[in-house]
Write a protein that holds these residues in place. Structure first.
Motif, PDB file in Angstrom:
ATOM      1  N   GLY A 124      25.035  32.709  26.763  1.00 17.34           N
ATOM      2  CA  GLY A 124      24.126  31.598  26.985  1.00 17.34           C
ATOM      3  C   GLY A 124      23.662  31.499  28.415  1.00 17.34           C
ATOM      4  N   VAL A 125      24.583  31.689  29.360  1.00 19.02           N
ATOM      5  CA  VAL A 125      24.208  31.612  30.773  1.00 19.02           C
ATOM      6  C   VAL A 125      23.349  32.805  31.165  1.00 19.02           C
ATOM      7  CG1 VAL A 125      25.081  31.586  33.142  1.00 19.02           C
ATOM      8  CG2 VAL A 125      26.205  30.206  31.383  1.00 19.02           C
ATOM      9  N   ARG A 126      23.702  33.993  30.669  1.00 18.85           N
ATOM     10  CA  ARG A 126      22.889  35.167  31.000  1.00 18.85           C
ATOM     11  C   ARG A 126      21.451  34.999  30.506  1.00 18.85           C
ATOM     12  NH1 ARG A 126      22.030  37.864  34.709  1.00 18.85           N
ATOM     13  NH2 ARG A 126      23.834  39.251  34.832  1.00 18.85           N
ATOM     14  N   GLU A 127      21.304  34.531  29.297  1.00 17.19           N
ATOM     15  CA  GLU A 127      19.959  34.305  28.763  1.00 17.19           C
ATOM     16  C   GLU A 127      19.214  33.248  29.585  1.00 17.19           C
ATOM     17  OE1 GLU A 127      17.750  33.201  24.521  1.00 17.19           O
ATOM     18  OE2 GLU A 127      19.882  32.752  24.814  1.00 17.19           O
ATOM     19  N   HIS A 128      19.945  32.228  30.014  1.00 16.57           N
ATOM     20  CA  HIS A 128      19.320  31.119  30.742  1.00 16.57           C
ATOM     21  C   HIS A 128      18.833  31.534  32.126  1.00 16.57           C
ATOM     22  CE1 HIS A 128      18.562  26.995  31.983  1.00 16.57           C
ATOM     23  NE2 HIS A 128      19.303  27.207  33.067  1.00 16.57           N
TER      24      HIS A 128
ATOM     25  N   ALA B 108      17.884  38.286  33.466  1.00 22.52           N
ATOM     26  CA  ALA B 108      18.599  39.543  33.709  1.00 22.52           C
ATOM     27  C   ALA B 108      18.728  39.875  35.192  1.00 22.52           C
ATOM     28  CB  ALA B 108      17.881  40.683  32.989  1.00 22.52           C
ATOM     29  N   GLY B 109      17.853  39.352  36.032  1.00 25.58           N
ATOM     30  CA  GLY B 109      17.854  39.758  37.431  1.00 25.58           C
ATOM     31  C   GLY B 109      18.771  38.967  38.339  1.00 25.58           C
ATOM     32  N   VAL B 110      19.402  37.906  37.826  1.00 22.82           N
ATOM     33  CA  VAL B 110      20.248  37.056  38.663  1.00 22.82           C
ATOM     34  C   VAL B 110      21.700  37.526  38.565  1.00 22.82           C
ATOM     35  CG1 VAL B 110      21.092  34.702  39.036  1.00 22.82           C
ATOM     36  CG2 VAL B 110      18.712  35.094  38.372  1.00 22.82           C
ATOM     37  N   PRO B 111      22.380  37.749  39.695  1.00 20.72           N
ATOM     38  CA  PRO B 111      23.792  38.145  39.645  1.00 20.72           C
ATOM     39  C   PRO B 111      24.641  37.113  38.903  1.00 20.72           C
ATOM     40  CG  PRO B 111      22.899  38.525  41.839  1.00 20.72           C
ATOM     41  CD  PRO B 111      21.856  37.759  41.073  1.00 20.72           C
ATOM     42  N   LEU B 112      25.455  37.604  37.958  1.00 20.12           N
ATOM     43  CA  LEU B 112      26.335  36.751  37.166  1.00 20.12           C
ATOM     44  C   LEU B 112      27.743  37.322  37.207  1.00 20.12           C
ATOM     45  CD1 LEU B 112      26.820  34.422  35.129  1.00 20.12           C
ATOM     46  CD2 LEU B 112      26.156  36.017  33.304  1.00 20.12           C
ATOM     47  N   MET B 113      28.714  36.470  37.522  1.00 20.60           N
ATOM     48  CA  MET B 113      30.119  36.856  37.575  1.00 20.60           C
ATOM     49  C   MET B 113      30.913  35.996  36.599  1.00 20.60           C
ATOM     50  SD  MET B 113      28.534  36.340  40.682  1.00 20.60           S
ATOM     51  CE  MET B 113      28.201  37.129  42.269  1.00 20.60           C
ATOM     52  N   VAL B 114      32.055  36.506  36.123  1.00 21.67           N
ATOM     53  CA  VAL B 114      32.969  35.701  35.318  1.00 21.67           C
ATOM     54  C   VAL B 114      34.365  35.771  35.912  1.00 21.67           C
ATOM     55  CG1 VAL B 114      31.615  36.063  33.210  1.00 21.67           C
ATOM     56  CG2 VAL B 114      33.592  37.550  33.680  1.00 21.67           C
ATOM     57  N   ASP B 115      35.150  34.719  35.665  1.00 23.64           N
ATOM     58  CA  ASP B 115      36.481  34.589  36.250  1.00 23.64           C
ATOM     59  C   ASP B 115      37.446  34.119  35.170  1.00 23.64           C
ATOM     60  OD1 ASP B 115      38.735  34.020  37.722  1.00 23.64           O
ATOM     61  OD2 ASP B 115      37.766  32.612  39.088  1.00 23.64           O
ATOM     62  N   ALA B 116      38.427  34.961  34.835  1.00 24.85           N
ATOM     63  CA  ALA B 116      39.399  34.634  33.790  1.00 24.85           C
ATOM     64  C   ALA B 116      40.648  33.961  34.330  1.00 24.85           C
ATOM     65  CB  ALA B 116      39.796  35.901  33.026  1.00 24.85           C
ATOM     66  N   ASN B 117      40.761  33.797  35.653  1.00 23.67           N
ATOM     67  CA  ASN B 117      41.895  33.094  36.257  1.00 23.67           C
ATOM     68  C   ASN B 117      43.250  33.560  35.738  1.00 23.67           C
ATOM     69  OD1 ASN B 117      39.615  30.601  36.530  1.00 23.67           O
ATOM     70  ND2 ASN B 117      40.916  30.990  38.299  1.00 23.67           N
ATOM     71  N   GLN B 118      43.400  34.893  35.589  1.00 27.50           N
ATOM     72  CA  GLN B 118      44.680  35.547  35.275  1.00 27.50           C
ATOM     73  C   GLN B 118      45.181  35.304  33.854  1.00 27.50           C
ATOM     74  OE1 GLN B 118      47.681  35.248  38.656  1.00 27.50           O
ATOM     75  NE2 GLN B 118      46.469  33.404  39.043  1.00 27.50           N
ATOM     76  N   GLN B 119      44.318  34.889  32.927  1.00 21.62           N
ATOM     77  CA  GLN B 119      44.821  34.438  31.633  1.00 21.62           C
ATOM     78  C   GLN B 119      44.769  35.467  30.512  1.00 21.62           C
ATOM     79  OE1 GLN B 119      46.564  31.391  31.533  1.00 21.62           O
ATOM     80  NE2 GLN B 119      46.258  32.047  33.660  1.00 21.62           N
ATOM     81  N   TRP B 120      44.341  36.690  30.787  1.00 27.10           N
ATOM     82  CA  TRP B 120      44.345  37.730  29.763  1.00 27.10           C
ATOM     83  C   TRP B 120      45.547  38.654  29.939  1.00 27.10           C
ATOM     84  CZ3 TRP B 120      38.551  38.973  30.973  1.00 27.10           C
ATOM     85  CH2 TRP B 120      37.729  38.060  30.292  1.00 27.10           C
ATOM     86  N   ASP B 121      46.046  39.186  28.838  1.00 27.07           N
ATOM     87  CA  ASP B 121      46.997  40.288  28.939  1.00 27.07           C
ATOM     88  C   ASP B 121      46.196  41.587  29.044  1.00 27.07           C
ATOM     89  OD1 ASP B 121      46.154  40.982  26.318  1.00 27.07           O
ATOM     90  OD2 ASP B 121      47.804  39.876  25.404  1.00 27.07           O
ATOM     91  N   ARG B 122      46.899  42.706  29.175  1.00 34.85           N
ATOM     92  CA  ARG B 122      46.191  43.968  29.436  1.00 34.85           C
ATOM     93  C   ARG B 122      45.264  44.363  28.290  1.00 34.85           C
ATOM     94  NH1 ARG B 122      50.484  48.128  32.392  1.00 34.85           N
ATOM     95  NH2 ARG B 122      50.904  46.818  34.235  1.00 34.85           N
ATOM     96  N   ALA B 123      45.736  44.199  27.065  1.00 36.53           N
ATOM     97  CA  ALA B 123      44.913  44.598  25.918  1.00 36.53           C
ATOM     98  C   ALA B 123      43.670  43.720  25.804  1.00 36.53           C
ATOM     99  CB  ALA B 123      45.734  44.531  24.631  1.00 36.53           C
ATOM    100  N   THR B 124      43.850  42.423  25.978  1.00 34.72           N
ATOM    101  CA  THR B 124      42.718  41.503  25.886  1.00 34.72           C
ATOM    102  C   THR B 124      41.715  41.757  27.004  1.00 34.72           C
ATOM    103  OG1 THR B 124      44.134  39.815  24.888  1.00 34.72           O
ATOM    104  CG2 THR B 124      42.033  39.078  25.821  1.00 34.72           C
ATOM    105  N   ALA B 125      42.224  42.012  28.204  1.00 32.53           N
ATOM    106  CA  ALA B 125      41.335  42.255  29.342  1.00 32.53           C
ATOM    107  C   ALA B 125      40.479  43.490  29.119  1.00 32.53           C
ATOM    108  CB  ALA B 125      42.154  42.395  30.620  1.00 32.53           C
ATOM    109  N   LEU B 126      41.065  44.551  28.580  1.00 26.87           N
ATOM    110  CA  LEU B 126      40.297  45.771  28.322  1.00 26.87           C
ATOM    111  C   LEU B 126      39.268  45.534  27.221  1.00 26.87           C
ATOM    112  CD1 LEU B 126      39.787  48.744  28.894  1.00 26.87           C
ATOM    113  CD2 LEU B 126      41.621  49.309  27.281  1.00 26.87           C
TER     114      LEU B 126
END
Length: 377
Positions: free
Chosen positions: A192-196, A199-217
């Protein structure tokens, strides 16, 4: 012209509690590990010398730890009185060893960070230079992205509105929080944010350490389609090996480091090639003296830099980094200072004011809950 030695005459330590207008939640709240954030506690150091020079610095703590920083700083503060404020590394080591029985990281060094930052502010003011210029700036402005509008307690529509406001204010990129127990909701919000924003605006995401290795991959591969500038803290901050595997496996750059509390902890990340972008926090690693040590190591390994939080400090440090960095825009701290940092065309401008270019506001004084002086006022 010869240098006339100076000496620290007085140190004022204060603890300041900044209330947040809305309780803030990232993924750690939704996974049950932390409660919503309602305030930020600052340790403020104000230094005055025999020759009348002055400097101000701060460190901070979120959710817990503020009283501990203040208590530790008071225990070692007398060691600063009478020292030449130009000898910042010497002073840092003296205060570090004065409290070394509780270690040389975490609260022990975060308490020293406020003093260290104040000494650098003083040094730059005495030279009549912005701190970035004293350090040797590579640029007069730094790419900037906004984080404070992208937290998880806000609806997707609110996040979009705040992203629009940030871009209209001259901020160059948008970061949003992910790491919800429901990964599908994470993907919905990112899409939703990317569409809003386009495509040309830098977009970052932050998981705040909450994924395990399998989920992160798995999530890292799903997120590739959104052309992210980076994925931040996908794993536990101390999982250097897991971060290294992700960095090697994904096309999207991996960023981490903000939660580490010493140079030594960052060295492990750097040596393991655990990220593409390192995110040290000067108040957390012990101040500007330690940050500069870390930055030299990161540059040697070819890492990009995006310091965490405290833009009033990190703007100057990022401007002095050889590689083109990012600085994180948070408006939370605005009430603490009389001045405002300027953003234009996607960049944050280094102020022309000497030192850090900040002055404590009357509101900061009003939010002071305790204060202690050392030396002669």
């Amino acid at each position: 012209m010869t240098y006339t030695p100076d000496a620290v005459r007085h140190l004022q330590l204060s603890t300041v509690t900044l209330p947040l207008s809305t309780p803030i939640s990232d993924a750690k709240v939704f996974t049950g590990r932390q409660r919503p954030m309602t305030e930020v506690v600052f340790l403020v150091a104000e230094i005055t010398t025999e020759q009348g020079h002055s400097g101000v610095g701060f460190s901070y703590s979120k959710r817990a730890g503020g009283p501990a920083q203040y208590a530790h700083a008071k225990e070692v503060a007398e060691g600063l009185i009478g020292e030449d404020p130009s000898d910042i590394a010497k002073v840092y080591d003296k205060l570090l060893w004065a409290g070394a029985s509780v270690g040389r990281s975490g609260v022990a060094t975060q308490a020293l960070a406020a003093i260290d930052v104040a000494l650098w502010d003083l040094k730059a003011k005495r030279a009549g230079l912005p701190l970035a210029k004293l350090l040797g700036a590579h640029r007069d402005s730094v790419r900037t992205y906004n984080t404070s509008g992208g937290f998880l307690q806000a609806s997707l529509e609110e996040v979009k509105d705040r992203a629009t406001a940030s871009l209209e204010a001259g901020i160059g990129g948008i970061k949003i929080k992910v790491g919800l127990p429901d990964s599908a909701e994470d993907l919905r919000r990112v899409a939703g944010v990317r569409e809003h924003i386009g495509a040309g605006v830098p977009l970052m995401v932050d998981a705040n350490q909450q994924w395990d290795r399998a989920t992160a991959l798995r999530m890292g591969r799903r997120l590739e389609e959104f052309d992210l500038t980076w994925i931040e803290e996908p794993l536990d901050a101390y999982d250097a090996e897991g971060h290294a595997r992700l960095t090697a496996a994904l096309d999207t750059p991996i960023a981490t480091g903000e939660m580490l509390a010493s140079v030594a902890e960052h060295v492990r990340l750097i040596e393991a090639r655990s990220c593409d972008i390192i995110q040290p926090d000067a108040p957390r690693v012990g101040g500007i003296t330690q940050f500069l040590r870390l930055a030299a190591l990161a540059d040697q390994r070819g890492l990009d830099l995006a310091p965490h939080f405290a833009m009033e400090i990190h703007l100057h440090l990022a401007a002095a980094y050889p590689r083109e960095p990012w600085v994180e825009h948070f408006d939370w701290l605005d009430p603490l200072f009389e001045e405002r940092l300027e953003t234009r065309d996607g960049r944050m401008l280094v102020p022309s004011r000497p030192g850090l270019g900040i002055t404590l506001s009357e509101q900061a004084r009003a939010w002071t809950t305790d204060s202690a002086g050392f030396g002669t006022a």
